[in-house]
Enzyme design. Structure first.
Site, PDB file in Angstrom:
ATOM      1  N   HIS A 314       0.776  -1.135   0.013  1.00  0.00           N
ATOM      2  CA  HIS A 314       0.248   0.041  -0.086  1.00  0.00           C
ATOM      3  C   HIS A 314       0.713   1.329  -0.034  1.00  0.00           C
ATOM      4  O   HIS A 314       1.910   1.211   0.614  1.00  0.00           O
ATOM      5  CB  HIS A 314      -0.841  -0.004   1.220  1.00  0.00           C
ATOM      6  CG  HIS A 314      -2.134   0.925   1.239  1.00  0.00           C
ATOM      7  ND1 HIS A 314      -1.968   2.154   1.353  1.00  0.00           N
ATOM      8  CD2 HIS A 314      -3.326   0.565   0.929  1.00  0.00           C
ATOM      9  CE1 HIS A 314      -2.953   3.029   1.003  1.00  0.00           C
ATOM     10  NE2 HIS A 314      -4.038   1.967   0.651  1.00  0.00           N
ATOM     11  N   ASP A 371      -7.996  -5.350  -0.059  1.00  0.00           N
ATOM     12  CA  ASP A 371      -8.395  -6.195  -0.939  1.00  0.00           C
ATOM     13  C   ASP A 371      -8.247  -7.791  -0.900  1.00  0.00           C
ATOM     14  O   ASP A 371      -8.656  -8.719  -1.643  1.00  0.00           O
ATOM     15  CB  ASP A 371      -7.868  -5.769  -2.407  1.00  0.00           C
ATOM     16  CG  ASP A 371      -8.395  -4.581  -2.937  1.00  0.00           C
ATOM     17  OD1 ASP A 371      -9.540  -4.444  -2.663  1.00  0.00           O
ATOM     18  OD2 ASP A 371      -7.581  -3.616  -3.488  1.00  0.00           O
TER      19      ASP A 371
HETATM   20  N1  CMC Z   1       4.078  -7.466  -4.901  1.00  0.00           N
HETATM   21  C1  CMC Z   1       5.369  -7.154  -5.141  1.00  0.00           C
HETATM   22  N2  CMC Z   1       6.074  -6.367  -4.877  1.00  0.00           N
HETATM   23  C2  CMC Z   1       5.654  -5.152  -4.295  1.00  0.00           C
HETATM   24  C3  CMC Z   1       4.163  -4.962  -4.331  1.00  0.00           C
HETATM   25  C4  CMC Z   1       3.315  -6.338  -4.374  1.00  0.00           C
HETATM   26  N3  CMC Z   1       2.119  -6.192  -4.486  1.00  0.00           N
HETATM   27  N4  CMC Z   1       3.773  -3.961  -3.816  1.00  0.00           N
HETATM   28  C5  CMC Z   1       4.968  -2.963  -3.812  1.00  0.00           C
HETATM   29  N5  CMC Z   1       5.991  -3.938  -4.221  1.00  0.00           N
HETATM   30  C6  CMC Z   1       7.302  -3.556  -4.278  1.00  0.00           C
HETATM   31  C7  CMC Z   1       7.672  -2.570  -5.445  1.00  0.00           C
HETATM   32  O1  CMC Z   1       7.992  -3.396  -6.581  1.00  0.00           O
HETATM   33  C8  CMC Z   1       8.872  -1.549  -5.026  1.00  0.00           C
HETATM   34  O2  CMC Z   1       9.994  -2.228  -5.012  1.00  0.00           O
HETATM   35  P1  CMC Z   1      11.422  -1.600  -5.232  1.00  0.00           P
HETATM   36  O3  CMC Z   1      11.347  -0.936  -3.916  1.00  0.00           O
HETATM   37  O4  CMC Z   1      12.320  -2.926  -4.907  1.00  0.00           O
HETATM   38  O5  CMC Z   1      11.326  -1.289  -6.303  1.00  0.00           O
HETATM   39  C9  CMC Z   1       8.430  -1.422  -3.131  1.00  0.00           C
HETATM   40  O6  CMC Z   1       7.528  -2.767  -3.158  1.00  0.00           O
HETATM   41  C10 CMC Z   1       7.662  -0.294  -3.413  1.00  0.00           C
HETATM   42  O7  CMC Z   1       6.351  -0.377  -4.202  1.00  0.00           O
HETATM   43  P2  CMC Z   1       6.078   0.836  -4.878  1.00  0.00           P
HETATM   44  O8  CMC Z   1       5.560   0.422  -6.180  1.00  0.00           O
HETATM   45  O9  CMC Z   1       6.720   1.965  -4.730  1.00  0.00           O
HETATM   46  O10 CMC Z   1       4.474   1.196  -3.976  1.00  0.00           O
HETATM   47  P3  CMC Z   1       3.462   2.106  -4.422  1.00  0.00           P
HETATM   48  O11 CMC Z   1       3.127   2.972  -3.268  1.00  0.00           O
HETATM   49  O12 CMC Z   1       3.783   2.778  -5.573  1.00  0.00           O
HETATM   50  O13 CMC Z   1       2.163   1.068  -4.917  1.00  0.00           O
HETATM   51  C11 CMC Z   1       0.475  -0.430  -4.696  1.00  0.00           C
HETATM   52  C12 CMC Z   1       1.266   0.767  -3.783  1.00  0.00           C
HETATM   53  C13 CMC Z   1      -0.758  -0.715  -3.761  1.00  0.00           C
HETATM   54  C14 CMC Z   1       0.020   0.118  -5.999  1.00  0.00           C
HETATM   55  C15 CMC Z   1       1.283  -1.586  -4.744  1.00  0.00           C
HETATM   56  O14 CMC Z   1       1.845  -2.035  -3.485  1.00  0.00           O
HETATM   57  C16 CMC Z   1       0.571  -2.687  -5.607  1.00  0.00           C
HETATM   58  O15 CMC Z   1       0.949  -2.840  -6.834  1.00  0.00           O
HETATM   59  N6  CMC Z   1      -0.070  -3.572  -4.750  1.00  0.00           N
HETATM   60  C17 CMC Z   1      -0.689  -4.774  -5.603  1.00  0.00           C
HETATM   61  C18 CMC Z   1      -1.949  -4.163  -5.793  1.00  0.00           C
HETATM   62  C19 CMC Z   1      -2.947  -3.888  -5.093  1.00  0.00           C
HETATM   63  O16 CMC Z   1      -3.135  -4.741  -4.159  1.00  0.00           O
HETATM   64  N7  CMC Z   1      -3.754  -3.036  -4.858  1.00  0.00           N
HETATM   65  C20 CMC Z   1      -4.593  -2.494  -3.897  1.00  0.00           C
HETATM   66  C21 CMC Z   1      -4.118  -1.278  -3.073  1.00  0.00           C
HETATM   67  S1  CMC Z   1      -5.121  -1.244  -1.502  1.00  0.00           S
HETATM   68  C22 CMC Z   1      -6.727  -0.719  -2.197  1.00  0.00           C
HETATM   69  C23 CMC Z   1      -6.762   0.517  -3.078  1.00  0.00           C
HETATM   70  O17 CMC Z   1      -6.347   1.371  -2.856  1.00  0.00           O
HETATM   71  O18 CMC Z   1      -7.559   0.418  -3.992  1.00  0.00           O
END
Ligand code: CMC
Length: 438
Positions: A314, A371
């Site tokens: 998140h 989720d």
């Molecule tokens: N699986 C694997 N790696 C992950 C995941 C994941 N679900 N989420 C984040 N990471 C990694 C990402 O690759 C990055 O790694 P590094 O630092 O080595 O580059 C690190 O963790 C930080 O991630 P980020 O992409 O900077 O995180 P963000 O804040 O931009 O994204 C997120 C948040 C929710 C989009 C992401 O965690 C994600 O894609 N999760 C899976 C989709 C999901 O479950 N979404 C629902 C979110 S909660 C309800 C809502 O808001 O709708």
């Protein structure tokens, strides 16, 4: 009603740009969160800030929802989500979010009555639905039909009094269930079922979705309670992607229904509300033997794979999402009440355990989000996967309305319009066609 409580300090922060120091005011929120007000930055320095994904940008002041992502805290209008989940219901929580205070019993009764009395949609809207192919995604239909509502209620194009906002908000909260249920019926090729005035908010939605002409659907109490809880836990989450979209569109002066319709589109994305579908697809893949838990975790860690562990991670929570904690317990409860086992719940539990003990997830503070468990409960209720994000949208609606209303009443009238760092070609001359090379 309390619209805005803010503490401020005479503190300032200093930015050093090109060797000169610039003082910027510090804004302090009621929970002592601090922000540097850079409103005068460009005018004074010629610089802008660059913040990929707005991860460090406060786009507004808001008195609706507070999150402490480090501690895993979520408050709606100051009230902890755990208290609301234990004592409130979705309709009451919606009132709290939109109007800022818990309703008295008269206010709640009046709101509930209006939700019941306005559930019908204009008969003309049925023809819009009939124009969609039955392969249409319900989120596409929901967004289009919420936007179309303003054609039937033109007063939303120009509010004259605050009461108009309240009326538009109540109509939308009421009709969204009918629009969602009709979208479902279209995708099933089944006749529409009209709202039943004797049913409550969630029960009516399930009735409109699952009753068919030859069989009245009796809504189990456990399902109503579980879906009510899901809606409540989704009801707001401050400046998430879809809510920011609603505020962005609203900042241009667009009406409530168009702004919310845009929010539905943002929510549809798999990184946002669409993740609840992704979780079930991932768990089903594991169940069907297409992938085992270790491979799933390995793939999620491999940046080249393009795969993410859906329902994990998140932007704000760097701790267990409090909503996921409540939903995990609710899933266990629903299955115990129904005396039912879903192998996906076991897989989810094992996957969570495996991921939470993996250094990759520990280092990045990736925990289950809202989720991860919501889809398993919705599956038990019989809601098909392609309706999961529609359920999220119904739940998030009070939040979208509350933010649109807050922005409207704050009345700054300032359009949201970020800047950019241009990285394209510098000025060059037009080349005539006969002189161009591929
Ligand atoms: N699986 C694997 N790696 C992950 C995941 C994941 N679900 N989420 C984040 N990471 C990694 C990402 O690759 C990055 O790694 P590094 O630092 O080595 O580059 C690190 O963790 C930080 O991630 P980020 O992409 O900077 O995180 P963000 O804040 O931009 O994204 C997120 C948040 C929710 C989009 C992401 O965690 C994600 O894609 N999760 C899976 C989709 C999901 O479950 N979404 C629902 C979110 S909660 C309800 C809502 O808001 O709708």
């Amino acid at each position: 009603m309390v619209e805005q409580v803010e503490t401020s300090m005479s503190e300032t922060g200093k930015l050093c740009v090109d060797g000169s120091e610039f003082e910027m005011p510090v804004i302090v929120g009621t929970e002592q969160e601090k922000a540097l007000d850079i409103g005068s930055l460009r005018a004074r320095t010629g610089y802008i800030t660059l913040d990929d994904g707005y991860a460090n940008t406060g786009a507004c002041r808001s008195a609706i929802t507070f999150i402490d992502g480090e501690k895993g805290i979520l408050h709606y209008r100051g009230i902890p989500i755990e208290q609301l989940a234990g004592k409130s219901r979705f309709v009451e929580t919606a009132y709290l979010l939109i109007w800022g205070e818990l309703p008295t019993s008269d206010q709640l009764a009046s709101f509930s009555r209006q939700l019941t009395e306005n559930a019908l949609i204009h008969e003309g809207m049925k023809y819009h639905f009939e124009g969609f192919p039955n392969t249409s995604h319900p989120m596409a239909m929901l967004s289009a039909m919420i936007n179309a509502l303003s054609c039937y209620y033109p007063f939303v194009l120009e509010f004259e009094t605050d009461k108009d906002i309240d009326k538009a908000a109540t109509l939308l909260m009421s009709k969204v269930r009918t629009l969602a249920a009709f979208s479902y019926k279209m995708s099933k090729g089944q006749p529409f079922v009209y709202p039943d005035p004797n049913r409550r908010y969630v029960g009516n939605l399930l009735h409109m979705m699952f009753t068919v002409p030859y069989k009245q659907y009796e809504v189990p109490r456990a399902f109503q309670k579980a879906l009510d809880l899901i809606f409540m836990l989704h009801a707001d989450h401050e400046q998430n992607c879809s809510t920011s979209t609603v505020r962005m569109v609203g900042s241009a002066g667009a009406n409530l229904y168009s702004s919310v319709s845009a929010g539905v589109c943002a929510l549809w994305g798999p990184l946002h509300g669409g993740a609840n579908m992704g979780v079930i697809q991932m768990l089903e893949q594991i169940q069907e033997g297409g992938m085992d838990i270790d491979t799933c975790v390995k793939l999620a860690k491999d940046k080249e794979s393009g795969f993410r562990l859906m329902g994990f991670g998140h932007r704000v929570y760097k701790n267990y999402d409090p909503r996921a904690k409540i939903l995990k317990a609710a899933a266990e409860r629903v299955f115990a009440q129904l005396n039912h086992r879903d192998p996906l719940l076991d897989i989810a539990r094992r996957l969570e355990e495996r991921a939470l003990s993996d250094q990759y997830f520990i280092d990045r503070k990736l925990y289950p989000n809202v989720d991860f468990y919501s889809g398993i409960i919705m599956r038990a209720i019989g809601i098909p996967t392609n309706m999961f994000t529609v359920m999220f949208a119904i739940g998030r609606l009070p939040g979208w309305i509350a933010h649109w209303r807050e922005q409207f009443l704050q009345g700054s009238g300032r359009i949201a319009r970020p800047r950019q760092v241009y990285t394209g070609q510098q000025q060059r001359d037009y080349i005539d066609m006969d002189k161009r090379r591929a």
